[in-house]
Write an enzyme that holds these catalytic residues in place. Structure first.
Site, PDB file in Angstrom:
ATOM      1  N   HIS A   1      35.353  29.513  14.996  1.00 41.16           N
ATOM      2  CA  HIS A   1      34.882  28.365  14.198  1.00 41.16           C
ATOM      3  C   HIS A   1      35.936  27.273  14.111  1.00 41.16           C
ATOM      4  CE1 HIS A   1      31.745  31.071  11.981  1.00 41.16           C
ATOM      5  NE2 HIS A   1      31.386  30.768  13.197  1.00 41.16           N
TER       6      HIS A   1
ATOM      7  N   CYS B   1      43.595   8.935  23.158  1.00 44.99           N
ATOM      8  CA  CYS B   1      43.129   7.591  23.583  1.00 44.99           C
ATOM      9  C   CYS B   1      43.578   6.488  22.654  1.00 44.99           C
ATOM     10  CB  CYS B   1      41.593   7.598  23.654  1.00 44.99           C
ATOM     11  SG  CYS B   1      40.800   7.805  22.049  1.00 44.99           S
TER      12      CYS B   1
ATOM     13  N   ASN C   1      35.302  45.980   4.041  1.00 44.23           N
ATOM     14  CA  ASN C   1      34.924  44.831   3.230  1.00 44.23           C
ATOM     15  C   ASN C   1      35.060  45.176   1.741  1.00 44.23           C
ATOM     16  OD1 ASN C   1      33.954  42.080   3.722  1.00 44.23           O
ATOM     17  ND2 ASN C   1      32.149  42.690   2.550  1.00 44.23           N
TER      18      ASN C   1
ATOM     19  N   THR D   1      33.763  39.880   5.981  1.00 43.71           N
ATOM     20  CA  THR D   1      32.732  38.880   6.231  1.00 43.71           C
ATOM     21  C   THR D   1      31.395  39.335   5.649  1.00 43.71           C
ATOM     22  OG1 THR D   1      31.593  37.555   7.933  1.00 43.71           O
ATOM     23  CG2 THR D   1      32.258  39.786   8.564  1.00 43.71           C
ATOM     24  N   SER D   2      30.641  38.352   5.176  1.00 40.83           N
ATOM     25  CA  SER D   2      29.388  38.657   4.471  1.00 40.83           C
ATOM     26  C   SER D   2      28.237  38.952   5.425  1.00 40.83           C
ATOM     27  CB  SER D   2      28.996  37.472   3.580  1.00 40.83           C
ATOM     28  OG  SER D   2      28.772  36.323   4.423  1.00 40.83           O
TER      29      SER D   2
HETATM   30  C1  BV8 Z   1      25.190  28.183  16.345  1.00 37.77           C
HETATM   31  C2  BV8 Z   1      33.063  25.806   9.440  1.00 37.77           C
HETATM   32  C3  BV8 Z   1      24.039  27.946  18.401  1.00 37.77           C
HETATM   33  C4  BV8 Z   1      34.519  25.831   9.358  1.00 37.77           C
HETATM   34  C5  BV8 Z   1      31.383  27.510   9.371  1.00 37.77           C
HETATM   35  C6  BV8 Z   1      20.544  32.870  14.536  1.00 37.77           C
HETATM   36  C7  BV8 Z   1      21.210  32.789  15.760  1.00 37.77           C
HETATM   37  C8  BV8 Z   1      22.066  31.723  16.025  1.00 37.77           C
HETATM   38  C9  BV8 Z   1      22.272  30.724  15.057  1.00 37.77           C
HETATM   39  C10 BV8 Z   1      21.611  30.805  13.847  1.00 37.77           C
HETATM   40  C11 BV8 Z   1      20.759  31.861  13.590  1.00 37.77           C
HETATM   41  N1  BV8 Z   1      20.251  31.675  12.343  1.00 37.77           N
HETATM   42  C12 BV8 Z   1      20.777  30.550  11.797  1.00 37.77           C
HETATM   43  C13 BV8 Z   1      21.591  29.985  12.690  1.00 37.77           C
HETATM   44  C14 BV8 Z   1      22.331  28.729  12.496  1.00 37.77           C
HETATM   45  C15 BV8 Z   1      23.658  28.881  11.767  1.00 37.77           C
HETATM   46  C16 BV8 Z   1      23.670  29.962  10.718  1.00 37.77           C
HETATM   47  O1  BV8 Z   1      24.129  31.073  10.958  1.00 37.77           O
HETATM   48  N2  BV8 Z   1      23.222  29.633   9.516  1.00 37.77           N
HETATM   49  C17 BV8 Z   1      23.277  30.595   8.436  1.00 37.77           C
HETATM   50  C18 BV8 Z   1      23.573  29.864   7.124  1.00 37.77           C
HETATM   51  C19 BV8 Z   1      21.958  31.358   8.402  1.00 37.77           C
HETATM   52  N3  BV8 Z   1      24.721  29.124  12.709  1.00 37.77           N
HETATM   53  C20 BV8 Z   1      25.288  28.075  13.356  1.00 37.77           C
HETATM   54  O2  BV8 Z   1      24.914  26.929  13.225  1.00 37.77           O
HETATM   55  C21 BV8 Z   1      26.432  28.396  14.298  1.00 37.77           C
HETATM   56  N4  BV8 Z   1      26.187  27.766  15.568  1.00 37.77           N
HETATM   57  O3  BV8 Z   1      24.436  29.056  16.012  1.00 37.77           O
HETATM   58  O4  BV8 Z   1      25.094  27.510  17.546  1.00 37.77           O
HETATM   59  C22 BV8 Z   1      24.566  28.881  19.413  1.00 37.77           C
HETATM   60  C23 BV8 Z   1      24.904  30.190  19.056  1.00 37.77           C
HETATM   61  C24 BV8 Z   1      25.379  31.058  20.016  1.00 37.77           C
HETATM   62  C25 BV8 Z   1      25.514  30.626  21.313  1.00 37.77           C
HETATM   63  C26 BV8 Z   1      25.186  29.317  21.661  1.00 37.77           C
HETATM   64  C27 BV8 Z   1      24.708  28.442  20.723  1.00 37.77           C
HETATM   65  C28 BV8 Z   1      27.743  27.823  13.787  1.00 37.77           C
HETATM   66  C29 BV8 Z   1      28.180  28.563  12.551  1.00 37.77           C
HETATM   67  C30 BV8 Z   1      29.577  28.078  12.120  1.00 37.77           C
HETATM   68  C31 BV8 Z   1      29.463  27.298  10.861  1.00 37.77           C
HETATM   69  N5  BV8 Z   1      30.791  26.943  10.370  1.00 37.77           N
HETATM   70  N6  BV8 Z   1      32.525  27.051   8.927  1.00 37.77           N
HETATM   71  C32 BV8 Z   1      34.924  26.007   7.934  1.00 37.77           C
HETATM   72  O5  BV8 Z   1      34.666  25.076   7.158  1.00 37.77           O
HETATM   73  O6  BV8 Z   1      35.478  27.060   7.620  1.00 37.77           O
HETATM   74  S1  BV8 Z   1      30.677  28.870   8.667  1.00 37.77           S
HETATM   75  C33 BV8 Z   1      31.599  29.568   7.441  1.00 37.77           C
HETATM   76  O7  BV8 Z   1      30.964  30.833   7.202  1.00 37.77           O
HETATM   77  C34 BV8 Z   1      33.017  29.918   7.795  1.00 37.77           C
HETATM   78  O8  BV8 Z   1      33.344  29.731   9.158  1.00 37.77           O
HETATM   79  C35 BV8 Z   1      33.068  31.412   7.467  1.00 37.77           C
HETATM   80  O9  BV8 Z   1      34.022  32.085   8.157  1.00 37.77           O
HETATM   81  C36 BV8 Z   1      31.714  31.792   7.870  1.00 37.77           C
HETATM   82  C37 BV8 Z   1      31.208  33.134   7.485  1.00 37.77           C
HETATM   83  O10 BV8 Z   1      31.499  33.332   6.123  1.00 37.77           O
HETATM   84  P1  BV8 Z   1      32.435  34.583   5.772  1.00 37.77           P
HETATM   85  O11 BV8 Z   1      33.712  34.424   6.523  1.00 37.77           O
HETATM   86  O12 BV8 Z   1      31.679  35.834   5.959  1.00 37.77           O
HETATM   87  O13 BV8 Z   1      32.737  34.297   4.241  1.00 37.77           O
HETATM   88  P2  BV8 Z   1      31.783  34.628   3.017  1.00 37.77           P
HETATM   89  O14 BV8 Z   1      32.330  33.911   1.823  1.00 37.77           O
HETATM   90  O15 BV8 Z   1      30.357  34.418   3.406  1.00 37.77           O
HETATM   91  O16 BV8 Z   1      31.978  36.202   2.792  1.00 37.77           O
HETATM   92  C38 BV8 Z   1      33.234  36.694   2.379  1.00 37.77           C
HETATM   93  C39 BV8 Z   1      33.168  38.210   2.474  1.00 37.77           C
HETATM   94  O17 BV8 Z   1      34.454  38.726   2.165  1.00 37.77           O
HETATM   95  C40 BV8 Z   1      32.191  38.818   1.490  1.00 37.77           C
HETATM   96  O18 BV8 Z   1      31.450  39.834   2.120  1.00 37.77           O
HETATM   97  C41 BV8 Z   1      33.103  39.423   0.406  1.00 37.77           C
HETATM   98  O19 BV8 Z   1      32.549  40.614  -0.142  1.00 37.77           O
HETATM   99  C42 BV8 Z   1      34.331  39.744   1.190  1.00 37.77           C
HETATM  100  N7  BV8 Z   1      35.579  39.713   0.407  1.00 37.77           N
HETATM  101  C43 BV8 Z   1      35.892  38.886  -0.622  1.00 37.77           C
HETATM  102  N8  BV8 Z   1      37.131  39.193  -1.070  1.00 37.77           N
HETATM  103  C44 BV8 Z   1      37.597  40.211  -0.314  1.00 37.77           C
HETATM  104  C45 BV8 Z   1      36.610  40.545   0.634  1.00 37.77           C
HETATM  105  N9  BV8 Z   1      36.762  41.538   1.520  1.00 37.77           N
HETATM  106  C46 BV8 Z   1      37.930  42.213   1.494  1.00 37.77           C
HETATM  107  N10 BV8 Z   1      38.927  41.948   0.633  1.00 37.77           N
HETATM  108  C47 BV8 Z   1      38.796  40.961  -0.283  1.00 37.77           C
HETATM  109  N11 BV8 Z   1      39.800  40.723  -1.147  1.00 37.77           N
END
Ligand code: BV8
Length: 238
Positions: free
Chosen positions: A111, A141, A204, A179-180
């Site tokens: 990402h 550029c 996790n 990751t979630s």
């Molecule tokens: C794409 C930007 C096409 C940078 C981010 C199905 C298939 C393909 C795509 C999709 C699909 N369905 C929907 C989509 C579209 C979309 C998507 O997934 N939407 C979601 C909302 C449904 N995906 C996209 O658009 C992606 N692109 O699909 O292109 C393609 C695909 C493949 C091949 C060719 C073309 C692009 C997605 C990227 C978006 N950018 N961030 C930034 O600002 O950081 S996403 C954002 O979420 C971050 O990158 C982050 O890393 C990511 C995931 O979140 P997590 O890291 O899991 O964080 P989260 O808070 O959710 O969870 C934290 C976890 O940690 C929890 O489980 C918690 O319990 C745990 N935790 C907390 N504390 C601790 C802990 N664990 C251990 N110890 C602790 N102390």
């Protein structure tokens, strides 16, 4: 070492104990900002200054963040596994630089990275550690105001996706940490790994949305469970 081709996926949870915000936990970044406003190309086109501020604050936060025990445990594991003839690839969804600072070597930032800027005009990508804004000049550029954070927003294609798919399609161990399981294509990696017979493990704080896909799970703070699981693997002849 039983496992020869290892892929490790990390998310925001591995950096939580380093003080970097997660996204979907209580108080997470998506609870204080609208994802559509700050993590989509449309949001950037609508209000670039807002998006620059969002990422400038997170980039500045890197200076007071440090790798935690989980980051170091992964770096030490990579070195030990490699010395035993196993291949380790770290795929991170995180845009922070904590894996690098802990010593991990083979990393794909699928990402993007906070410490990189990309030019929408010439396509250049450059290391960038200070604030980015509409008055920033592209080092490629020279154009003013053409730089954006070099991160992958929703609707954009993640970096390294072909190599990631190749690695996961042939791995014998897939470990997902902090990751979630809500964002694709990363959330689909465990299905790809399990589908071709790899052993799959989730480390996790609590079971993620796709916990059911994993052969094994160990739950608790990353600074405790990552070290514990990796050491057990190394000492079990795993
Ligand atoms: C794409 C930007 C096409 C940078 C981010 C199905 C298939 C393909 C795509 C999709 C699909 N369905 C929907 C989509 C579209 C979309 C998507 O997934 N939407 C979601 C909302 C449904 N995906 C996209 O658009 C992606 N692109 O699909 O292109 C393609 C695909 C493949 C091949 C060719 C073309 C692009 C997605 C990227 C978006 N950018 N961030 C930034 O600002 O950081 S996403 C954002 O979420 C971050 O990158 C982050 O890393 C990511 C995931 O979140 P997590 O890291 O899991 O964080 P989260 O808070 O959710 O969870 C934290 C976890 O940690 C929890 O489980 C918690 O319990 C745990 N935790 C907390 N504390 C601790 C802990 N664990 C251990 N110890 C602790 N102390």
């Amino acid at each position: 070492m039983k496992y020869r081709r290892i892929v490790i996926l990390t998310g925001a949870g591995i950096s939580a104990e380093s003080g970097m915000g997660t996204f979907r936990d209580k108080g997470g970044l998506w609870t204080t900002h609208s994802l559509e406003d700050v993590a989509t190309p449309e949001g950037f086109a609508r209000d670039p200054a807002l998006v620059h501020t969002f990422y400038n604050l997170r980039r500045a936060g890197l200076k007071s963040a440090a790798p935690n025990r989980a980051h170091f445990a992964l770096a030490e594991f990579e070195q030990e596994a490699r010395s035993r003839g196993s291949d380790v690839m770290l795929v991170t969804q995180n845009v922070d630089d904590l894996h690098e600072r802990a010593g991990s070597l083979s990393i794909i930032h699928m990402h993007g990275e906070l410490t990189s800027a990309a030019c929408v005009s010439c396509g250049a990508r450059a290391r960038w550690e200070q604030d980015l804004g509409l008055d920033s000049l592209c080092p490629g550029c020279g154009r003013r105001g053409a730089l954006r954070p070099d991160v992958v927003w929703f609707g954009e294609v993640p970096y390294g996706i072909d190599e990631i798919h190749d690695r996961i399609s042939t791995c014998d161990l897939f470990v997902s940490i902090g990751t979630s399981g809500e964002v694709y294509p990363a959330a689909g990696f465990v299905g790809l790994a399990a589908g071709q017979g790899a052993h799959t493990v989730e480390l996790n704080l609590e079971p993620s949305a796709n916990a059911g896909f994993f052969s094994e799970g160990l739950y608790g703070p990353a600074t405790q469970v990552v070290d514990r699981w990796l050491n057990a693997l190394l000492h079990s002849g795993g």
